[in-house]
Design an enzyme around this catalytic site. Structure first.
Site, mmCIF file in Angstrom:
data_model
loop_
_atom_site.group_PDB
_atom_site.id
_atom_site.type_symbol
_atom_site.label_atom_id
_atom_site.label_comp_id
_atom_site.label_asym_id
_atom_site.label_seq_id
_atom_site.Cartn_x
_atom_site.Cartn_y
_atom_site.Cartn_z
ATOM 1 C CB CYS A 15 -0.856 -0.067 1.267
ATOM 2 S SG CYS A 15 -1.138 1.442 2.140
ATOM 3 C CD GLU A 58 0.393 0.781 -3.391
ATOM 4 O OE1 GLU A 58 1.534 0.602 -2.975
ATOM 5 O OE2 GLU A 58 -0.250 1.802 -3.219
#
Ligand code: CDP
Length: 806
Positions: free
Chosen positions: A385, A760
């Protein structure tokens, strides 16, 4: 052209450039067990270090006695905070502007905190030594519930900060407060809520979890007293940053520090920051004059190295009756544990959480984040992330579903109604970002058509009727998620780490025979950079990908780069690679013009070399140009064919995707079945479709784990109750659903090859899809929001609380 002359298609295919499903070159060694990981590094005379750790979450350390430990055969030294104080290393700076104890200094602040470091001739002796170190503790009341952190009578955790009313990110409101970060226009947003026809408000928690890579965090430190040089082999996602940090805190000149990140078995943000193990192994090597290895075990990794998430997001949306959003207000309580060791760019205490407006055209928004201390492990890393984007996407995607439920609208239709339109790009969001490109409607409609969304809703309605009639005990949920990502940290105008701008770099050298090497500032942990970086070069300069060796991870040879995390490699390093290749191409053109005796402007590029415009038979291949670069360059030109690029991106890239999860849940057992999961990703220009698919599969599997069970949970005393893979959900092929992948292509307008990151995205978009599926199923029983993770027990409990189970 005779029969032997390759066709254009054959020449292009031979390059295996961008768009080719080139097989991963690194798999040749990985699939044969021939990878070279840190634990494979064995240096002559190497010692082993291991930690004594705290059983308490909060306690005063009154005594550490190493007498018996030093009697254990093989144990050579026991390092404590007192030892580290002699070299000024008892505390270390964190990337978030806080400081962190390396070893317990008077107090422990979380369970399994590092208390002493035992150095021995082998790992077993070190372990025996650990058991003989006697530590006396005086337990203190633990603070576990983040919502109680700022109570008046909350225990004081960080005594070192006593009296400090400001921290790295401004004023502190309480002794357990770290920072408050606000973005957006509060007055305008409050006004939008006052005028709103419809509002929703929900506290949406994204629980604490952990990246848990296959290979844990580890290092081998070797100090050469004669040369005064320190060599560190380690599981580093950002080797150059580690070198600079070591130079700054250990006061060793940076050129005398060699950081080598060999093969790494997964990172997922876990290997960005610096851990006490690295400092202790380095100090132990300096003290003993021998190389020292530190390898953490799984329990240590899960309980003491950086966690992820732990965001508690009170979310409000204002809207018209017909579902046009008019305002967004979010307050986050961010649990950072004992030290603020978030791995974010320096000026972003809550990362890029202000992407929380998502894919929707909110005219106004306001965000406030309060960071607080608790007696839990420090961290807050970007687990697949970009710095809190996952939390932001979950927050807005759950909230949009909650709004749809309140309005009685279909969640997909609500999204379509509020999407930023293609003609609005570049789009300036209410919370300060400039989205580079997107076509959300096309992606969403493609998803809806492919899965027959309308048909699925009909089936769900029928299923609900059957449930009411008592013909089934299963409820069906459709989890729609549409995410916008922000990847490619980042432009020096707003991103740095410890003052170093977040550029990335590439150096390409072509050898006389037309083969070459590319050294890059990024560092693969399994993403396949050796494969894809060569593909960019192949397309740019016409040298087959097979003839380009890619090297990363050695600070002595790679140009300075900020490393790999947050899907920044393609947006930043990928751009540096293309730019370096273009510099080479420009020089190659001059050489070709000289050799072909024409002006440079009379040449045009043709797949793998130059040809004279209008004279297609007069050509010079890149391979021949390489040779010429080393024996007959134009007068005055330096020989050789190499180039370096340091690329400072003008903007982030904004990949996006439309996901849907179809799930059935048995209310009597809580057991769920993921019937279908479809993921459409748009990451701009696609370098290697096969690798992208692999990235999406991996990210979706992690999203599945997080949404459906994976959690770092503490009991009221601060004991970690999910500290091993017995309790921490790690899905295997048996549990993992089947993934359907798809794509659209909306290139980034500012990236040299139009590519955006992808690694991600599936984690970011996948978690809300799963959670929305569960919540959509339970909405039929009258629920608005059920917190993750949605394991069997919690599903059963939800059904029971909603009266569906006797
Ligand atoms: O920074 P990280 O490598 O984790 O993430 P990324 O930039 O999203 O790249 C992950 C992998 O996917 C790399 O091997 C990329 O080259 C590949 N990729 C691709 O083939 N095409 C894209 N548009 C984006 C990534």
């Amino acid at each position: 052209m005779n029969d032997m002359t390759p066709t254009r298609e054959q020449r292009e295919a031979r390059l295996e450039g961008m768009g080719c499903k080139r097989k991963r070159v690194e798999d040749i060694r990985f699939t044969q067990g021939k990878g070279n990981y840190v634990d494979d590094v064995k240096l002559p005379g190497m010692l082993h270090g291991d930690f004594v750790r705290s059983p308490h979450a909060h306690a005063r350390v009154t005594k550490i006695d190493d007498t018996e430990a030093l009697k254990v055969p093989g144990v050579l030294a026991v390092i404590t905070a007192e030892t580290l104080k002699t070299v000024n290393l008892a505390w270390m700076p964190t990337l978030a502007g806080d400081v962190q104890m390396v070893l317990a200094d008077g107090k422990v602040l979380f369970q399994n905190q590092e208390v002493a470091f035992v150095v021995a001739t082998d790992r077993y002796a070190a372990d025996d030594g650990i058991n003989k170190v006697v530590v006396e503790y005086e337990p203190l009341p633990p603070l576990i519930d983040p919502f109680k952190a700022m109570d008046e009578d909350a225990p004081v955790l960080r005594e070192d900060l006593a009296g400090k009313t400001t921290g790295a990110h401004g004023p502190r409101k309480h002794h357990n407060h770290i920072f408050e970060w606000t973005v957006g226009d509060k007055d305008l947003t409050d006004a939008a809520f006052r005028k709103a026809e419809v509002t929703i408000k929900e506290m949406i928690s994204y629980h604490r979890t952990h990246p848990s890579p296959l290979e844990t965090c580890q290092c081998v430190c070797s100090f050469d007293k004669i040369k005064g040089e320190l060599t560190i082999y380690g599981t580093f996602q950002a080797p150059h940053v580690i070198r600079t940090v070591v130079a700054l805190i250990a006061k060793i000149p940076e050129h005398k520090i060699h950081v080598i990140a060999p093969d790494i078995g997964g990172g997922f943000g876990n290997k960005v920051g610096a851990y006490p193990g690295y400092i202790c192994a380095a100090v132990a090597s300096i003290v003993t004059g021998k190389p020292v290895k530190w390898v953490e075990d799984r329990i240590e990794n899960l309980t003491a190295t950086s966690f992820a998430r732990d965001y508690h997001m009170t979310t409000e949306i204002a809207s018209t009756k017909d579902g046009k959003v008019t305002g967004l207000r979010v307050h986050v309580l961010a649990d950072h544990g004992a030290f603020d060791a978030c791995a974010d760019p320096s000026k972003w205490p809550a990362g890029f959480f202000n992407i929380v407006t998502g894919s929707y055209d909110f005219p106004t928004a306001h965000l406030a984040v309060d960071g607080i201390y608790t007696n839990k492990a420090p961290g807050g890393v970007a687990y697949r992330c970009s710095f809190r984007v996952t939390e932001a996407a979950y927050c807005i995607e759950r909230a949009m579903d909650i709004l749809a439920q309140k309005l009685g609208m279909d969640p997909a239709e609500l999204r379509l109604k509020n999407f930023i339109k293609p003609e609005q790009f570049p789009y300036h969001s209410a919370l300060g970002w400039e989205y580079d490109s997107g076509d959300y409607h096309t992606a969403m409609r493609k998803m809806m058509e492919t899965v027959d969304y309308a048909g699925l809703r009909k089936e769900q309605a029928a299923q609900r009727e059957a449930f009411k009639r008592g013909e089934t005990r299963e409820i069906m949920g459709l989890g729609v998620s549409f995410f916008t990502e922000i990847v490619g940290a980042g432009p020096s105008k707003n991103c740095d780490i410890l003052g170093i701008a977040m550029f990335d770099s590439c150096e390409i050298r072509l050898h006389p025979t037309g083969a070459g090497i590319a050294r890059v500032g990024s560092k693969s942990q399994g993403q396949g950079h050796e494969t894809t970086w060569a593909q960019i070069i192949a397309t740019e300069i016409g040298i087959p990908a097979d003839d380009i060796m890619v090297e990363e991870g050695n600070t002595d040879t790679a140009p300075y780069g900020l490393g790999t995390y947050g899907s920044r490699s393609t947006p930043v390093a990928g751009a540096a690679i293309a730019m370096a290749a273009r510099k080479i191409k420009a020089k190659a053109q001059m050489i070709a013009a000289y050799k072909l005796e024409v002006h440079e402007d009379d040449l045009e590029w043709d797949i793998d070399g130059f040809r004279v415009k209008g004279l297609p038979e007069k050509t010079m291949s890149m391979k021949d140009i390489c040779w010429a670069a080393y024996n007959s360059v134009p007068p005055g030109m330096e020989p050789g064919l190499e180039a370096v690029s340091y690329y400072d991106p003008p903007n982030m890239t904004y990949p996006f995707g439309a996901y849907i999860c179809v799930m059935n849940i048995d209310v009597d057992t809580g057991v769920y079945k993921v019937r279908r999961f479809y993921a459409l990703d748009d990451c701009g220009t696609r370098i290697n479709p096969m690798i992208i698919e692999g990235q999406v599969h991996g990210g979706l599997t992690e999203a599945f784990a997080i949404a459906m069970g994976q959690e770092i949970r503490y009991d009221a005393d601060g004991n970690v109750v999910t500290g091993s893979f017995m309790d921490f959900f790690m899905p295997t092929a048996v549990e993992t659903p089947h993934w359907e992948t798809d794509f659209t292509v909306t290139p980034s307008p500012h990236h040299p090859i139009g590519a955006k990151g992808v690694g991600e995205s599936p984690n970011v978009g996948g978690v809300p899809a799963f959670s929305n599926a569960v919540n959509d199923a339970f909405s039929f029983l009258g629920s608005t929001h059920i917190q993750m993770p949605h394991d069997y027990w919690r599903n059963w409990k939800a059904a029971k609380d909603l009266g569906a189970v006797a």
